[in-house]
Scaffold this active site. Structure first.
Site, PDB file in Angstrom:
ATOM      1  N   TYR A 153       0.815  -1.211   0.000  1.00  0.00           N
ATOM      2  CA  TYR A 153       0.000   0.000   0.000  1.00  0.00           C
ATOM      3  C   TYR A 153       0.854   1.269   0.000  1.00  0.00           C
ATOM      4  O   TYR A 153       0.394   2.324  -0.433  1.00  0.00           O
ATOM      5  CB  TYR A 153      -0.935   0.024   1.204  1.00  0.00           C
ATOM      6  CG  TYR A 153      -2.063  -0.982   1.150  1.00  0.00           C
ATOM      7  CD1 TYR A 153      -2.363  -1.662  -0.031  1.00  0.00           C
ATOM      8  CD2 TYR A 153      -2.839  -1.264   2.262  1.00  0.00           C
ATOM      9  CE1 TYR A 153      -3.382  -2.583  -0.090  1.00  0.00           C
ATOM     10  CE2 TYR A 153      -3.874  -2.189   2.219  1.00  0.00           C
ATOM     11  CZ  TYR A 153      -4.140  -2.845   1.044  1.00  0.00           C
ATOM     12  OH  TYR A 153      -5.159  -3.767   0.991  1.00  0.00           O
ATOM     13  N   LYS A 176       3.641 -15.461   2.744  1.00  0.00           N
ATOM     14  CA  LYS A 176       3.691 -16.212   1.482  1.00  0.00           C
ATOM     15  C   LYS A 176       5.168 -16.413   1.149  1.00  0.00           C
ATOM     16  O   LYS A 176       5.650 -16.060   0.069  1.00  0.00           O
ATOM     17  CB  LYS A 176       2.949 -15.437   0.376  1.00  0.00           C
ATOM     18  CG  LYS A 176       2.738 -16.230  -0.914  1.00  0.00           C
ATOM     19  CD  LYS A 176       1.871 -17.461  -0.740  1.00  0.00           C
ATOM     20  CE  LYS A 176       1.639 -18.157  -2.091  1.00  0.00           C
ATOM     21  NZ  LYS A 176       0.957 -19.466  -1.938  1.00  0.00           N
ATOM     22  N   ASP A 217      -2.680 -18.527   1.725  1.00  0.00           N
ATOM     23  CA  ASP A 217      -3.770 -19.219   1.041  1.00  0.00           C
ATOM     24  C   ASP A 217      -4.379 -20.313   1.917  1.00  0.00           C
ATOM     25  O   ASP A 217      -5.601 -20.455   1.995  1.00  0.00           O
ATOM     26  CB  ASP A 217      -3.321 -19.779  -0.315  1.00  0.00           C
ATOM     27  CG  ASP A 217      -1.943 -20.402  -0.281  1.00  0.00           C
ATOM     28  OD1 ASP A 217      -1.284 -20.365   0.780  1.00  0.00           O
ATOM     29  OD2 ASP A 217      -1.503 -20.921  -1.328  1.00  0.00           O
ATOM     30  N   ASP A 257      -5.528  -6.996   5.512  1.00  0.00           N
ATOM     31  CA  ASP A 257      -6.714  -6.310   5.011  1.00  0.00           C
ATOM     32  C   ASP A 257      -7.730  -7.329   4.499  1.00  0.00           C
ATOM     33  O   ASP A 257      -8.935  -7.246   4.793  1.00  0.00           O
ATOM     34  CB  ASP A 257      -6.299  -5.350   3.893  1.00  0.00           C
ATOM     35  CG  ASP A 257      -7.402  -4.373   3.511  1.00  0.00           C
ATOM     36  OD1 ASP A 257      -8.472  -4.401   4.153  1.00  0.00           O
ATOM     37  OD2 ASP A 257      -7.191  -3.585   2.583  1.00  0.00           O
ATOM     38  N   ASP A 261     -11.430  -9.026   6.750  1.00  0.00           N
ATOM     39  CA  ASP A 261     -12.786  -8.997   6.200  1.00  0.00           C
ATOM     40  C   ASP A 261     -13.350 -10.412   6.080  1.00  0.00           C
ATOM     41  O   ASP A 261     -14.555 -10.631   6.282  1.00  0.00           O
ATOM     42  CB  ASP A 261     -12.803  -8.305   4.833  1.00  0.00           C
ATOM     43  CG  ASP A 261     -12.844  -6.787   4.958  1.00  0.00           C
ATOM     44  OD1 ASP A 261     -12.786  -6.292   6.102  1.00  0.00           O
ATOM     45  OD2 ASP A 261     -12.919  -6.097   3.928  1.00  0.00           O
TER      46      ASP A 261
END
Length: 342
Positions: free
Chosen positions: A137, A182, A214, A238, A242
Site C-alpha cells: 500500500y 507467502k 492461502d 486487510d 474482512d
C-alpha cells in the site's frame, strides 16, 4: 483529569453510529467518574467537500494532540474516480501518527451464531494483528496502458515492532501466535518469517506457528476456533480481517484499534454504507465496542469496557437486532437498548 477525545465521524453512516457511540460513552463515563472533552473534526469525503482534502491540517493537529481518536467510517462512491479520495486521508493519518499495528478481535456471540455462514463457530475467539504502515500500500505505484507495477517493501524494524505487539497480546490470552505470510514466493515474506521467528525466541512461553496465506484463508473458514492471535502484513491482513468478519455474519459488530507510539485510533471495521446513510438503520455495535476498546486500552477503564460489552451481549440475547442482524431495530433503538442495560 479530563481527557481529549478527537472524533472523526467521516462519511455515510459515520455520523449516525458516532452519535450512538458517544451516547453510550456519556452514560458509562458517569458511572465510573471518567471525564473527557469531545473534539469533532472533519475527515474523509466530508472534509474533501468542505476543505478540498480528506485530512485537513487542523484535523491532523487535533489528532496529534489527542489522548484518543474515534473514527466512524470513510468513503463514498462519488469519489471513486476522483484524484483525491477519502481513503487517502486514512492512509495519511496512520502514517502521520505512526499507527503501525491494527488490532481486530473476533469473538462470536452465542446469540448471533445463527447468522454465521460457518457451521462450527462455538469457541471462536481470536485477534488479528495487522501491520499498517509498510507493504504494497505504501510502495511505488506506476500505471501505463501496457504495464502496471506495485512495489512491496518491508523493513526488518517494521516487522519486529508489530511482531512484538502480537506476542505481547498473546501473553494475555492463550499464548499462541500464528504468523501468516507467502514465503514460498515473496521475498518480503521470507524476511517476515525470519524476523518473526527471531522475535519468538524472546517469548519462550508463547507458541509460534507459521502459515501460508492461502491455506490460512481456508482454515479461517474450516477451523476458525484453532486461532488465538493472528499476525500478518498489511495486504494479507486487510483481506483476512474482512474474511474473519464474515464468520460473524456481519461487519456490524466488530471493533478495532490502531496503535503506535503515542495516540491510538479506534473504529468499527465496516465501511460507510452510503446506501443506508440517513435511514437510521445502521448497526452501531461496532462503534460502541470501539468505545469500549478505547476506554480499556487508552484510559485503563476496564470496568467501563466490561460494562459496555455486557450490555451489548444482553441486548443481543434479548433478541434486539438491527437489519443486518436479521432484525428490525433502528440505530436509535439499538443504542437506547444498550444504554438501558448499562
Amino acid at each position: 483529569m479530563t481527557y481529549k477525545i478527537v472524533t472523526l465521524a467521516g462519511d455515510g453512516i459515520g455520523p449516525e453510529i458516532m452519535e450512538a457511540g458517544l451516547a453510550v460513552l456519556e452514560k458509562v463515563a458517569a458511572q465510573v467518574d471518567f471525564h473527557y472533552d469531545i473534539i469533532p473534526c472533519a475527515f474523509g469525503g466530508a472534509a474533501i467537500d468542505q476543505f478540498g482534502t480528506p485530512l485537513p491540517e487542523d484535523t491532523l493537529t487535533a489528532a496529534q494532540n489527542a489522548d484518543a481518536i474515534l473514527h466512524g467510517s470513510i468513503g463514498h462512491p462519488k469519489f471513486d474516480q476522483a484524484a483525491i479520495r477519502p481513503e487517502q486521508g486514512l492512509l495519511a493519518i496512520r502514517k502521520a501518527l505512526g499507527l503501525f499495528a491494527n488490532i481486530r478481535p473476533l469473538k462470536i456471540y452465542d446469540s448471533l451464531a445463527d447468522i454465521s455462514p460457518v457451521k462450527q463457530v462455538a469457541g471462536v475467539d481470536f485477534v488479528v494483528v495487522r501491520e499498517l504502515t509498510g507493504g504494497i500500500y505504501f510502495g511505488e505505484h506506476t500505471l501505463s496502458q501496457h504495464e502496471a507495477q506495485d512495489v512491496c517493501t518491508y523493513l526488518r524494524s517494521e516487522i519486529e515492532r508489530v511482531a512484538r505487539v502480537a506476542f505481547d497480546l498473546a501473553r494475555t490470552r492463550r499464548k499462541h501466535v500464528t504468523s501468516i505470510d507467502k514465503q514460498n514466493v515473496l521475498a518480503t515474506s521470507k524476511l517476515w518469517r525470519q524476523v518473526v521467528t527471531e522475535v519468538a525466541a524472546d517469548y519462550p512461553d508463547v507458541t509460534l506457528a507459521h502459515q501460508l496465506v492461502d491455506s490460512a484463508a481456508m482454515l479461517l473458514i474450516t477451523n476458525p476456533s484453532q486461532f488465538d492471535v493472528i499476525l500478518t502484513e498489511n495486504l494479507f491482513g486487510d483481506i483476512l480481517t474482512d474474511e474473519a468478519a464474515a464468520i460473524a455474519g456481519t461487519l456490524g459488530v466488530m471493533a478495532s484499534s490502531s496503535t503506535g507510539s503515542e495516540v491510538a485510533f479506534y473504529e468499527p471495521i465496516h465501511g460507510s454504507a452510503p446506501d443506508i446513510a440517513g435511514l437510521g438503520i445502521a448497526n452501531p455495535i461496532g462503534m460502541i465496542l470501539s468505545v469500549a476498546m478505547m476506554l480499556e486500552t487508552s484510559f485503563g477503564q476496564k470496568e467501563a469496557a466490561i460494562n459496555i460489552e455486557q450490555a451489548v451481549k444482553q441486548t443481543l440475547e434479548a433478541g434486539i437486532r438491527t437489519k443486518d442482524l436479521g432484525g428490525t431495530a433502528t440505530t436509535a433503538e439499538m443504542r437506547d437498548a444498550i444504554i438501558a442495560r448499562l
